[in-house]
Write a protein that holds these residues in place. Structure first.
Motif, PDB file in Angstrom:
ATOM      1  N   ARG A 120      37.714  45.165  33.842  1.00  0.00           N
ATOM      2  CA  ARG A 120      37.438  45.302  35.269  1.00  0.00           C
ATOM      3  C   ARG A 120      37.374  46.747  35.735  1.00  0.00           C
ATOM      4  NH1 ARG A 120      38.479  40.968  39.510  1.00  0.00           N
ATOM      5  NH2 ARG A 120      36.504  40.056  39.032  1.00  0.00           N
ATOM      6  N   PRO A 147      41.378  41.795  30.565  1.00  0.00           N
ATOM      7  CA  PRO A 147      42.455  40.906  31.008  1.00  0.00           C
ATOM      8  C   PRO A 147      42.682  39.796  29.999  1.00  0.00           C
ATOM      9  CG  PRO A 147      40.809  41.228  32.724  1.00  0.00           C
ATOM     10  CD  PRO A 147      40.252  41.829  31.487  1.00  0.00           C
ATOM     11  N   GLU A 155      41.556  35.457  33.039  1.00  0.00           N
ATOM     12  CA  GLU A 155      40.824  35.851  34.219  1.00  0.00           C
ATOM     13  C   GLU A 155      40.160  34.642  34.850  1.00  0.00           C
ATOM     14  OE1 GLU A 155      37.656  39.405  35.301  1.00  0.00           O
ATOM     15  OE2 GLU A 155      37.787  38.631  33.280  1.00  0.00           O
ATOM     16  N   ARG A 205      37.165  33.748  37.699  1.00  0.00           N
ATOM     17  CA  ARG A 205      36.105  34.379  38.480  1.00  0.00           C
ATOM     18  C   ARG A 205      35.439  33.342  39.371  1.00  0.00           C
ATOM     19  NH1 ARG A 205      32.771  38.442  34.502  1.00  0.00           N
ATOM     20  NH2 ARG A 205      34.572  39.652  33.797  1.00  0.00           N
ATOM     21  N   SER A 211      42.895  38.330  37.901  1.00  0.00           N
ATOM     22  CA  SER A 211      42.915  38.768  36.507  1.00  0.00           C
ATOM     23  C   SER A 211      44.324  39.194  36.118  1.00  0.00           C
ATOM     24  CB  SER A 211      41.914  39.901  36.284  1.00  0.00           C
ATOM     25  OG  SER A 211      42.423  41.103  36.786  1.00  0.00           O
TER      26      SER A 211
END
Lengths: 341, 528, 331
Positions: free
Chosen positions: B26, B32, B35, B37, B55
């Protein structure tokens, strides 16, 4: 009926049962020329009486998240008690009262076991199903009681209106009306729905849930005993296995009528439609000369069909709602999120 | 110790990476571990999560914050495979994954500590630690009970717990059960540990032990997601903080960049107006008198006096017995000793309590407050059904009128009074419960966590309502875990600990420190 | 040993003690009760029940019921018998295999409907009880299985055997032992306990909940199929009502044996003792000249007593602040 109420009905289990009833009538009419006959309908009504009577109590029991599997055995025990008393010259009225009391006591036992010990009614009534049948067996063994007073056995054929509607028909219609009013139009019925839909809410609002349940079990036992009287007057004989397996038919009718086995939902109207459906199907099978075992299987199949239909209707409804909402958020439209439940 | 089992093969890990051509971090930092999204989730017709990002990096304690209903639990459940997201994706080590079951999440070394320990009461401690992964020996391979117990004992020792690995879990206390869950997570050698509001029912000492263990895990490189709402705990523990509000992502920053005010602003979306100021009135005649109330093993020797126009706060930790006292006062639970009188009238059953003018707004709104499947009007009419009905027959018109009247007074937002409360927000559901009990025109009102899980706007409205009711002469018992709320509204504060009233404070002397001290009996109230 | 294991052991001991007491009382009334041939007949009587109860225990451990087993016994017995009637005697192992396969099919239908469609098991298997009985009727096609249809190899299993213990009894014992080993020593077996103890936690722990439910119903069906073959071996004939009502006796045995109807607790040892108790009572009635008609009533009363005892025990044992989720019976 408002349009929303109409949509709700169209998506309901009751509507599904009405459709099934129409289909069954059409099919059976095609199969047998004897079906569409007033006398036959009168016969169907007579044959469905006992099941219907018990279903009137089973419906609110299911609504309140309980079940009574002992109704067939209660009926048998009550019939045996009646047969023993009536064939030993006990006055008819006294015998009838003793029979009804037997049923009420059986129901009271179920109700107290369930509420006092916090037991599951499935297991309790499975136990009393064996217990009551065993008592019936112990009283009469393998003999058949046929020496019943004429004044009693004749009552079945006493007509109230014309030559189609008998006195039991009228009594049943009154009982159904009373049950519908009590469940859907009275404060008792309202409390039953709360006790079944959200038992803790009911308790917190001062509803005596346990007392309601005991009352319903007593009603179930009492109606089973009254059904025993009807059945005895119809068959003019009593045996220890009278009414065995009846619980399955009653349960089929109630579940087919849209009562939810998890409680909180069910209507007398739905139960009556399902009663007619099962009556028509059984009549069709009788006209088609299907033997007993096969008839039981068809009824069992109907039960499975009705449960699966209930599950499917519920899933479809939920999925439709979710799909609509998902589409909205995928489209990126602004919407006010609501907290989860 | 060699209890780690290979969760998945290196080959599989490679395969998964193949789906994503380039591994991206990121902010230029390491990829991470886990994560989320643009994750969304819909239940029925309600949106629980709306395109949320999160994350987690190895070796950090990451706090997830938000008010009740902000979507924390839903996000947690998605991360550990209980729910599947409707939009968005999850990535482990940068590779897209699909957790269709909790087992799939576990294969990626994600473990969770649930808010309520989710254990098997009938099974022994050791088996709860290793359930589904019991060690085996022999040929044909059989479960090795002795090894299982020894390993469980070792893990529990690592956590500083002395528990019999052969004890039945149903016989444990809540804190002990949490340790068993923690031992389970340890045994998996999890790379991601999700901890869901673990401290609600713990004493500060137990909280301190828990935090020590969590820091130790972090230092070993475990990524920890900590869900909580006690700000002092968050600042004591977290490295980074992500805030959710109304199902949406607000921001994600280093804990050092936040102070209490900025965090609250992020959670509620604006500066919080000062809590409602009481218009205190002189208490009138005594109404509710509770003497020596006791229930074996739950609470004992509880005395309580409520006077007209008075608000008495009941504070304490979760599990201190406050709700249980309220239930016993109302007559729902049996009591072993003591009396309850309202204006001289003895109360035993809920029916008597209601008739005498006692009302009880319970803690668990959806289970005990409203029947979510039945119409609003029926809910509102339920406690006074006898009065609304005509000789036992329902009068739907009057029920609707009653519900409309109270709905308007409380500014209830609903389509109409035939709507099912299931479709309402938490705040509006609470208004239905309040309407239902206010319609009984009570003299004494018990409120158990009246603002839990309602949005800020509704909370302010409810505070104002409580004040107005007291001003009009109602006696109110306010049970709340929201300490500022209790302190701002109460004339007197009673504090309970382990089933006993440990302090009775006048509002002038009720400071947060004194209340916490009485609630925990430990000099240092805040975990450090 | 954990507290619960101790308690369970005590409970099984109590049951064993009660059975011993009963045996002494009956034997004191009638010495023939303890004769070799009578003991053998008790064993033969409970053979079917013991096999079925071992499988039913697994179903009940997951908080479910299988009410269709009685009809399944009938279906498998009549199917095997009809095949022999029309195509000549099957070799005994093949006959047993066919019987198990028939039961397995019924069990899989039950399992998938209950696990995947989330239909309450008691209702679904109640429906299956009549549907399967209808299938028995179809298979029998108006006839029944007569003694000359049943291969001699099968009926021989009910006689002879080492120490006068018929092979039939040994088959049932093998089923019980296999169930014991499965429940104690395999992860799948432990999952059965976990799923029944707390289904939500089982899901959260990633245990295969539906697969476990399907598995126990499949096993219950398969064992019911096997019991159909045992039925043929024992009685040498089968009518279309064969096996009806067995489900009640079997559930009575499991419940009397100390298994909880709320799932998660119960043992094979207790279940076998439960079977023995029912066998002793049934046989004792005959030996003492009590009418057989009282038997159902006694079983019903026993079920009620056992569930009341279970509920009382649970109420006493639950601590005030319990870590375990409260259990609710599903109606």
């Amino acid at each position: 009926m408002s349009s929303r109420a109409a949509r709700r009905f169209a998506f309901s289990h009751e509507a599904f049962t009405v459709v099934l009833l129409v289909v069954a009538v059409v099919v059976v009419t095609q199969l047998s020329p004897y079906f569409l006959d007033a006398q036959n309908f009168s016969q169907i009504a007579t044959d469905s009486l006992e099941i219907g009577l018990i279903a009137l109590a089973m419906t609110p029991l299911i609504v309140v998240r309980e079940i009574d599997l002992s109704v067939g055995s209660t009926l048998g025990l009550a019939a045996v008690v009646f047969g023993e008393l009536a064939s030993h010259d006990v006055p008819l009225l006294a015998a009838v009262l003793a029979t009804v009391a037997t049923g009420a006591l059986a129901g009271l036992l179920n109700g107290l076991l369930v509420t006092r010990f916090g037991l599951s009614s499935i297991v309790v009534t499975l136990g009393t199903m064996a217990l009551f049948r065993g008592l019936a067996n112990a009283i009469v063994g393998d003999q058949t009681i046929t020496t019943l007073p004429d004044s009693f056995t004749a009552s079945d054929t006493r007509y109230a209106i014309g030559t189609l509607v008998t006195i039991p028909h009228v009594l049943f219609a009154l009982a159904a009306l009373a049950a519908a009013l009590l469940l859907h139009r009275s404060t008792v019925g309202r409390r039953i729905f709360f006790a079944g839909s959200s038992p803790d809410v009911a308790t917190h609002s001062g509803v005596r849930v346990d007392r309601l349940k005991v009352g319903l079990f007593v009603a179930s036992g009492t109606l089973a005993a009254i059904a025993a009287l009807f059945m005895t007057s119809r068959l003019q004989s009593v045996r220890a296995d009278t009414g065995s397996g009846l619980e399955l038919l009653v349960l089929t009718v109630v579940l087919l009528g849209g009562a939810d086995i998890r409680g909180g939902r069910g209507t007398i109207f739905g139960t009556l439609v399902a009663l007619a459906l099962v009556g028509v199907v059984r009549s069709g099978m009788a006209l088609g000369d299907l033997p007993d075992q096969a008839r039981v299987a068809v009824v069992g199949g109907l039960l499975l069909l009705s449960i699966c239909a209930g599950v499917a209707i519920e899933a479809l409804r939920r999925r439709a709602a979710e799909r609509r909402t998902t589409r909205r958020i995928r489209g990126g439209a602004e919407l006010r999120p609501t907290p989860t439940t | 110790m060699k209890r780690r089992e290979a969760p998945r093969t290196p080959e599989r890990r490679e395969e998964e990476k193949d789906h994503v051509p380039e591994i991206e971090g990121r902010d230029g930092a390491a990829v991470p571990v886990l994560e989320a999204r643009a994750v969304s989730k819909v239940f029925g017709g309600t949106v629980a999560l709306d395109h949320v990002d999160l994350s987690l990096r190895a070796g950090e304690i990451h706090a997830l914050l938000g008010e009740n209903g902000a979507g924390k639990s839903t996000l947690t459940r998605i991360l550990c495979g209980v729910h599947r997201p409707d939009t968005g994706e999850l990535r482990v080590d940068g590779a897209v994954v699909d957790f269709h079951t909790p087992a799939a999440a576990q294969e990626h070394d994600i473990a969770i500590l649930h808010q309520e320990p989710s254990l098997f009461g009938d099974l022994e401690v050791a088996e709860n630690v290793f359930v589904g992964r019991q060690p085996k020996h022999g040929r044909p391979p059989r479960i090795d009970r002795r090894a299982m117990r020894a390993e469980a004992a070792a893990l529990l020792a690592e956590l500083g717990a002395e528990l019999d690995p052969a004890a039945r879990v149903a016989d444990l206390s809540l804190a002990e059960a949490q340790l068993v869950e923690m031992a389970g997570a340890l045994s998996r050698r999890a790379r991601v540990l999700i901890v869901d509001e673990p401290t609600a029912a713990l004493t500060p000492g137990e909280v301190g032990d828990l935090f020590r263990v969590l820091r130790g895990l972090r230092d070993r490189g475990v990524a920890i997601l900590f869900i909580g709402h006690r700000l002092e705990e968050i600042f004591a523990l977290a490295d980074r903080i992500t805030v959710l509000r109304d199902g949406r992502f607000v921001d994600s920053r280093a804990a050092a960049d936040h102070d209490e005010a900025s965090l609250i602003r992020a959670m509620v979306g604006r500066d919080v107006a000062a809590l409602h100021v009481r218009t205190r009135v002189e208490p009138g005649e005594p109404l509710l008198q509770v003497r020596g109330l006791a229930r074996a093993g739950v609470f004992e020797a509880v005395d309580l006096d409520l006077r007209s126009g008075e608000i008495v706060g009941l504070a304490g930790l979760v599990g201190a017995g406050r709700t249980e006292v309220a239930r016993a006062v109302f007559g729902i639970d049996r009591r072993d000793a003591g009396t309850v009188e309202l204006a001289g009238e003895r109360l035993r059953t809920p029916q008597q309590a209601m008739r005498a003018g006692l009302a009880f707004v319970p803690e668990d709104r959806q289970r005990e407050g409203v029947a979510v499947e039945l119409p609003i009007a029926a809910n509102v009419a339920l406690p006074i059904l006898g009065r609304v009905a005509f000789h036992g027959w329902l009068r739907p018109g009057r029920e609707r009128a009653l519900a409309r009247e109270w709905g308007e007074r409380l500014r209830l937002k609903a389509r109409d009074v035939e709507q099912a409360p299931r479709e309402l927000s938490g705040g509006n559901q609470q208004k239905v419960v309040l309407a239902k009990w206010l319609a009984t025109r009570p003299r004494v009102l018990i409120l158990d966590e009246p603002t839990r899980g309602v949005d800020v706007g509704a909370k302010v409205e409810i505070h104002r309502l409580i004040d107005e009711l007291a001003a009009a002469g109602m006696a109110i018992l306010l049970i709340s875990s929201d300490l500022p709320e209790v302190l701002a509204l109460s004339d007197r504060v009673l504090v309970m600990r382990e089933g006993r009233v440990t302090a009775a404070l006048h509002h002038a002397e009720a400071t947060p420190e004194r209340v916490m001290q009485a609630a925990t009996a430990e000099a240092q109230a805040v975990a450090a | 040993m954990s507290a619960v294991a101790r308690l369970a052991r005590v409970r099984e001991l109590a049951l064993a003690g009660f059975i011993a007491l009963l045996v002494i009382v009956i034997a004191a009334q009638n010495g023939d009760f303890l004769s070799g041939s009578n003991l053998r007949s008790i064993l033969l009587d409970i053979t079917l029940i013991a096999a079925l109860a071992s499988a039913q225990l697994m179903v009940m451990l997951t908080r479910n019921f299988d009410l269709s087993i009685g009809s399944t016994v009938g279906l498998s017995a009549v199917t095997v018998g009809m095949i022999c009637q029309q195509h000549g005697a099957l070799p005994t192992p093949l006959a047993y295999l066919v019987a198990v396969a028939v039961g397995l099919v019924v069990g899989l239908v039950n399992g998938f409907a209950i696990a995947r469609l989330r239909i309450p098991s008691i209702i679904f298997t109640l429906g299956m009880l009549s549907v399967v009985r209808g299938a028995v009727y179809l298979v029998a096609d108006g006839g029944q299985v007569n003694s000359e249809d049943v291969p001699a190899g099968m009926t021989d299993l009910a006689t002879g055997g080492p120490f006068g213990i018929p092979p039939l009894v040994l088959i049932a014992l093998a089923v019980a032992l296999a169930a014991f080993a499965f429940l104690r020593w395999t992860r799948s077996g432990r999952n059965v306990y976990a799923v029944g103890s707390n289904p939500d936690a089982a899901r959260l722990h990633g245990l295969p909940v539906s697969r476990t439910v399907v598995l126990v119903f499949a096993l219950s069906g398969a064992v019911a199929g096997l019991a159909g073959a045992l039925y043929l071996s024992r009685f040498g004939f089968a009518q279309i009502t064969a096996g009806s009502g067995l489900e009640l006796t079997v559930i009575a045995a499991v419940v009397v044996g100390g298994a909880s109807i709320f799932g998660g607790s119960g043992s094979i040892a207790g279940t076998l003792l439960g079977c023995l108790l029912l066998g002793v009572i049934g046989n004792g009635f005959a030996v003492l000249g009590v009418s057989q008609y009282w038997q159902d009533a006694a079983y019903g009363a026993l079920i009620l007593l056992a569930v009341i005892a279970d509920a009382r025990l649970r109420a006493v044992r639950r601590p005030a602040r319990s870590a375990a989720a409260p259990k609710e019976a599903t109606a």
